[in-house]
Design an enzyme around this catalytic site. Structure first.
Site, PDB file in Angstrom:
ATOM      1  CG  HIS A 168     -24.333  17.020  -0.322  1.00 57.37           C
ATOM      2  ND1 HIS A 168     -24.385  16.105  -1.222  1.00 57.37           N
ATOM      3  CD2 HIS A 168     -24.456  18.362  -0.714  1.00 57.37           C
ATOM      4  CE1 HIS A 168     -24.892  17.243  -2.310  1.00 57.37           C
ATOM      5  NE2 HIS A 168     -23.972  18.603  -1.540  1.00 57.37           N
TER       6      HIS A 168
ATOM      7  CE  LYS B  99      -2.339  -2.719  -0.613  1.00 57.72           C
ATOM      8  NZ  LYS B  99      -2.459  -4.341  -0.656  1.00 57.72           N
TER       9      LYS B  99
ATOM     10  N   GLY C 157      -0.810 -16.740  -6.845  1.00 59.01           N
ATOM     11  CA  GLY C 157      -1.307 -17.311  -5.127  1.00 59.01           C
ATOM     12  C   GLY C 157      -0.028 -17.696  -4.421  1.00 59.01           C
TER      13      GLY C 157
END
Ligand code: FAD
Ligand code: AMP
Length: 477
Positions: free
Chosen positions: A450, A58, A277
């Site tokens: 919002h 990441k 994998g």
């Protein structure tokens, strides 16, 4: 004198270290055995996830995305971005510092919670004894409960033997010191797509060779179609139905042979990532008389509560059946420790979110539309595109959609599938709703801030019953 513990954990990945901390928190005398050493030869806790998995990948995904945005995404905001360059060693160095901080953090947590760290290789003997072979020799410790959390490692395939120079596995792909010009990736799974994306954003010409004809088979079909379209547009050359059959390193490059619908093909790369994998790690973990059974695929055999065939011995995480994900490993660890304490903890295996941290991000929880239809469940589906989200427009990140699937009879939400900005965070809201048995209508009646990306989830839930406000509803009320 033999050291005796209430709980001994073998492996300090997200399964093992979380279990060890939880056990200590619940007042159990706990030890955790770990052997992994970092590049400087120091013991490093945190397992695959912190050292060579979730976190470093990441870190590189975030760095490479920022570079990509600086190059191609800033101009639209009116930002002059001329002359942006990439310092790859600095990017890799940043990643390594994050890893160091986090693995050091686990050591700190062990200390503050009173978990004893035993450095070395752990092996379960008969009678819940564990042999630890460490830098200072061999020691045998005893435990009332043993948790096996030895994790997984990359699968090797004979057609592409990893040398960590030209042909690398996921660990090697986190350490490139320069951007390969031509990068091959074998396997279009989560890891292959994430690592392929990192280097593609930095300028590599990336080809992904995938044996299957179907892209991202586990994802909802609508999501996998959108993902294939977007990733291809981004420049990833994803070849489906392409099975790698051989490779030959020639100097600084590798020639890869594969077969597809047109027969035998070959293609040359500067680097090749093998991402086909992972398999469970049980090497020298169990003495022949330990009594713990392994299933036919090499995973430690456990029941729904992670109990092995030996009372008081448990196994969790990648070394047992199920999704190979850090959060699954950690929650299994918590469940096992709670049960050791006599609490009736269970794990909801139906609601483990899956995430692919590409751009757009892909995440889902619950079942896909195709799986539900195959089971004969009648469903109503609502979707909302980020192209209609004010927040996504403001961020200039409008690709993808949210899809909510609900049972046509009960309206209960059975699946939430997201491809788009912050998909991983949005899907967690779906998971919370589903954990409490929420209906699409209830989700639609909640108040969402919002402008937020979360409003796309709100609108998709409303659309399930034809009530979306900001798009035309396919289903009429
Ligand atoms: P591991 O993390 O593999 O830890 C096992 C530990 O046990 C290791 O430290 C090992 O050294 C130690 N060990 C093994 N045998 C012994 C022994 N006999 N004695 C002593 N110690 C031993 N998952 C996610 O959820 N999100 C992601 O974004 C994500 N990204 C990933 C990216 C990459 C590139 C990779 C490779 C994996 C990623 N994963 C991700 C998967 C995730 O890393 C694993 O699911 C997770 O680490 C499994 O945790 P674990 O505790 O079961 O095992
Ligand atoms: P995952 O298990 O999600 O990490 O994905 C690994 C992918 O690698 C799967 O989709 C496999 O189909 C693919 N794969 C495995 N072996 C080969 C091979 N020899 N050539 C191309 N793809 C492969």
């Amino acid at each position: 004198m033999t050291q005796k513990f209430d709980v001994v954990v073998i492996g300090a990945g997200p399964g093992g270290y979380v279990a060890a901390i939880k056990a200590a928190q619940l007042g159990l005398k706990t030890a955790c055995i770990e052997k992994y050493q970092d590049g400087e030869g120091k013991l490093a806790l945190g397992g695959t996830c912190l050292n060579v998995g979730c976190i470093p990948s990441k870190a590189l995904l975030d760095s490479s995305w920022k570079f990509h945005e600086a190059q191609d995404g800033f101009a639209v905001h009116g930002i002059n971005h001329a002359g942006v360059t990439m310092d790859v060693p600095a990017m890799i160095g940043r990643k390594s510092n994050i890893v160091k901080n986090l693995t050091g953090g686990v050591a700190g947590l062990f200390k503050s919670n009173g978990v004893t760290v035993l450095q070395g290789h752990g092996k379960l003997l008969a009678g819940k004894k564990v042999e630890v072979t460490g830098p200072n020799g061999v020691e045998v410790v005893e435990a009332d409960n043993v948790i096996l959390a030895s994790g997984s490692r990359p699968i090797d395939i004979p057609p592409a033997p990893v040398d960590q120079k030209i042909i690398v596995d996921s660990t090697g792909a986190l350490e490139f010191q320069e951007v390969p010009k031509r990068l091959g990736v074998i396997g279009a799974g989560v890891i292959g797509l994430e690592l392929g994306s990192v280097w593609s954003r930095l300028g590599a010409q990336v080809t992904v060779l995938e044996a299957l004809d179907t892209f991202l088979m586990a994802a909802d079909t609508a999501v996998s179609k959108e993902a294939l379209k977007t990733m291809t547009k981004q420049g990833l050359d994803i070849k489906l139905g392409a099975r790698v059959t051989g490779s030959e390193v020639q100097g600084e490059e590798v020639v890869v042979k594969y077969t597809d619908a047109n027969g035998e093909q070959s293609i040359t790369f500067d680097k090749l990532i093998v991402a086909v994998g992972r398999r469970p790690v049980t090497t020298d973990l169990l003495a022949s008389d330990s009594g713990v059974d392994i299933d036919e695929r090499g995973f430690i055999f456990v029941d729904d509560y992670c109990a092995t065939s030996v009372p008081g011995v448990y196994a969790i995480g990648d070394v047992v059946r199920g999704l190979m994900l850090a959060h699954k490993a950690s929650e299994e660890g918590i469940m096992v420790v709670e049960r050791i304490k006599g609490h009736k903890a269970v794990m909801n295996y139906d609601l483990i979110p899956s995430v692919i941290y590409t751009h757009p991000e892909i995440a889902w929880v619950g079942k896909t539309e195709q799986a539900l239809k195959a089971e004969g469940v009648e469903v109503n589906v609502g979707s909302f595109p980020f192209a209609a989200s004010g927040r996504a427009m403001a961020a200039n990140d409008t690709g993808g959609f949210v899809k909510v699937i609900a049972d046509a009879k009960t309206d209960r939400v059975l699946g939430v599938h997201v491809i788009g900005p912050s998909a991983a965070e949005l899907v967690q809201q779906g998971a919370i709703a589903m954990e409490f048995g929420t209906s699409a209508e209830d989700l639609g009646m909640m108040v969402f801030s919002h402008p937020t990306l979360s409003e796309a989830l709100h609108e998709a839930a409303l659309a399930v019953n034809g009530g979306a406000i900001h798009i035309a509803n396919r289903k009429k009320r």
